[in-house]
Design an enzyme around this catalytic site. Structure first.
Site, PDB file in Angstrom:
ATOM      1  CG  HIS A  30      -1.858   2.830   4.433  1.00  0.00           C
ATOM      2  ND1 HIS A  30      -1.605   1.593   3.899  1.00  0.00           N
ATOM      3  CD2 HIS A  30      -0.541   3.006   5.842  1.00  0.00           C
ATOM      4  CE1 HIS A  30      -1.156   0.931   5.133  1.00  0.00           C
ATOM      5  NE2 HIS A  30       0.147   1.603   6.031  1.00  0.00           N
ATOM      6  CB  CYS A  47      -1.161   0.011   0.979  1.00  0.00           C
ATOM      7  SG  CYS A  47      -1.836  -1.640   1.305  1.00  0.00           S
TER       8      CYS A  47
END
Length: 571
Positions: free
Chosen positions: A151, A95
């Site tokens: 994130h 990610c």
């Protein structure tokens, strides 16, 4: 009377064929009783375009209808079929690196994010010296908005999306949250609430399924903005289809025939995303954006078979540098495309969106100087050759070194114990431990994981160098490292070249002050903006100071074990 009726019908069909009229392809119960007034923007195309970038999380190569008919994605299939499918499109295997490369246009060796992800308790985020894509678009007059998963770190307020180029933000800051309660855990007992409106905690929004909640927010942004007054950039970053596997029941029912429960839930989550994209596309048409819009759809990494995803027939999975980890789903849909309804084999990398979108927004080359991406709009829109000839997938000096690797095995050029991968033209080289490298068949059998897991195994414990001709062997079944040492040496030399430009790895130890119990029960910034950062020796260098190494060993070993679970080559 018959002549008049014929003339009306003929006129309507002509407008449809030219694209000036379009049917509403949403079912009535999914448009929330919205009027179709204004549906189909007929206005002349102004400049610059509205940009809608939609990213899904952990959606595998085999998890879309046009690659696998078992997955029901009629909206995505239609948008891709009417646009340009990117079938030679690459990103990162996990990610944080993918998002950092999208936002900065730079390889993670140039941002210090070469290793793993940013954990919730790590005092780390996107480096402050990087000018982000939304910041560039703001400079060019855009209204910028982000909805969904960030994130990219939040230990300081300076790290937050609203400080990195987005006018508004609504979503979660960590890597994984509950789709309804928005609780996020970073180990047993370390849990907190993670849903944010701008720079405040959005306690009152909990209870709604995140895919629906984020879609509603995007539609609200589109409804409240004037498409003719200012160009719009929206980054819709779904947390779907990342774990936990949660979906409203109505999406699961069409997949009741799938024997594997994880695959059934996962497929339902994909269908929920498909419906969400349909709602966003409808809003673009209704509010007058569509004719001057560019819709980009992208995954962030390969799928995780252990959690219902599938990259079949590609090798490997999320967290690995095999094609199943780094080759992504992607397409572009836009009335502004010059050559539509085609499949593009042009080499495209996630860093390329930065200069491409800045160029479409009217920016000149000086605004993208120093980035690792290329402007690939000509390749996407007109079918020209891609300016990109190679991709550095990554060099990670902190990942577990391959026991069989050595400088000698790298012809004295490169230590093959180091995890690294590069693509140049048709060739792809991997060194070190690339991660779990089997071909995982679609998860259709009820005995998950035992029934099908051993259908095809491929274990080579003593290898540390692989070479594949990806154009001729996209499934990485024929290792040519022994037959073509000349190519191996050339690509090893390219790794050396890139490694000389790398910045130190930023992977600090966890900070106990980040615990949600100390911050009102939520994941929020915990370090003052004026507090000095302390990157405590995370870049491996030759040293005789073993005491310093031992001091950090416990914390480091925890993150190594955690990283191994994400990127392991073992089950």
């Amino acid at each position: 009377m018959h002549v008049l009726l014929f003339f009306v019908c003929f006129s309507v069909m002509s407008l449809l064929s030219l694209g000036y009229l379009t049917w509403d392809w949403m079912s009535p119960n999914q448009v929330e009783n919205e009027s179709v007034q204004g549906f189909g923007d007929r206005s002349p195309v102004p400049h610059p375009p509205h940009i809608i970038f939609i990213m899904t999380d952990d959606q595998g190569f085999n998890d879309i209808g046009y690659h696998n008919s078992d997955i029901k994605t009629p909206t995505l299939d239609k948008l891709a079929a009417d646009g340009v499918k990117l079938e030679n499109y690459y990103l990162q295997p996990i990610c944080t690196p993918s998002r950092s490369q999208l936002i900065t246009g730079r390889y993670q060796i140039h941002t210090g994010l070469q290793h793993s992800i940013i954990r919730p308790r790590q005092p780390n985020c996107l480096p402050f010296d990087q000018v982000t894509l939304p910041q560039r678009l703001q400079e060019l007059g855009y209204s910028t908005h982000m909805v969904g998963k960030w994130h990219l770190g939040f230990y300081k307020k300076e790290c937050l999306p609203t400080r990195r180029g987005f006018d508004t933000y609504f979503g979660s800051l960590t890597g994984s949250v509950n789709y309804y309660t928005y609780d996020s855990c970073d180990g047993p007992g370390v849990c907190g609430f993670d849903l944010h409106e701008g720079e405040t905690v959005a306690w009152g929004q909990a209870g709604k399924y995140s895919t629906h909640l984020y879609t509603q927010r995007v539609r609200k942004i589109l409804a409240s903005h004037d498409p003719h007054a200012q160009p719009l950039f929206i980054f819709l970053s779904f947390q779907a289809v990342h774990t936990p596997l949660q979906s409203p029941r109505e999406y699961i029912y069409p997949y009741r025939g799938l024997g594997n429960v994880a695959r059934r839930k996962y497929a339902a989550m994909v269908s929920a995303v498909d419906e969400a994209v349909r709602n966003v596309t409808y809003a673009l048409r209704k509010y007058g954006y569509y004719q001057n819009s560019i819709i980009i759809f992208s995954t962030d990494n390969g799928g995780q078979p252990l959690s219902g995803g599938s990259n079949w027939p590609l090798r490997g999975r999320k967290g690995t540098y095999w094609e199943g980890g780094v080759r992504g789903l992607g397409f572009v849909h836009s009335p502004l495309l010059r050559r539509k309804r085609r499949v593009s084999k042009a080499l495209v990398h996630i860093t390329d969106w930065y200069p491409t979108l800045v160029g479409l927004a009217g920016g000149n080359a000086s605004l993208t100087e120093g980035v690792d991406g290329y402007d690939v709009w000509g390749a996407i829109s007109e079918g020209k050759e891609s300016p990109r000839l190679e991709i550095l997938h990554n060099i990670d000096p902190l990942y577990n070194p391959a026991r069989s690797g050595s400088l000698q095995r790298g012809y004295g050029i490169w230590n093959t114990a180091i995890q690294a991968s590069i693509r140049a033209g048709d060739w792809k080289l991997l060194t070190g431990d690339p991660g779990y490298g089997d071909w995982t068949p679609p998860q259709m059998l009820p005995g998950f994981p035992g029934g099908w897991w051993n259908l095809e195994r491929h274990v080579e414990p003593k290898k540390s160098v692989w070479l594949f001709n990806i154009s001729g062997d996209p499934y990485e079944r024929f290792d040519l490292a022994e037959q073509r040492p000349d190519v191996v040496k050339e690509l090893l030399a390219r790794l050396v070249y890139y490694n000389r430009t790398a910045v130190p790895v930023r992977y600090p130890s966890e900070d106990q002050r980040a615990h949600p119990d100390l911050n009102g029960g939520a994941w929020v910034p915990w370090v003052g903006d004026g507090e000095e950062d302390n990157w405590d020796g995370v870049y491996p260098k030759k040293t005789k100071d073993r005491k310093k190494k031992f001091k950090l060993s416990k914390t480091r070993s925890f993150f190594r074990r955690l990283n191994t679970r994400i990127m392991s080559n073992r089950i």
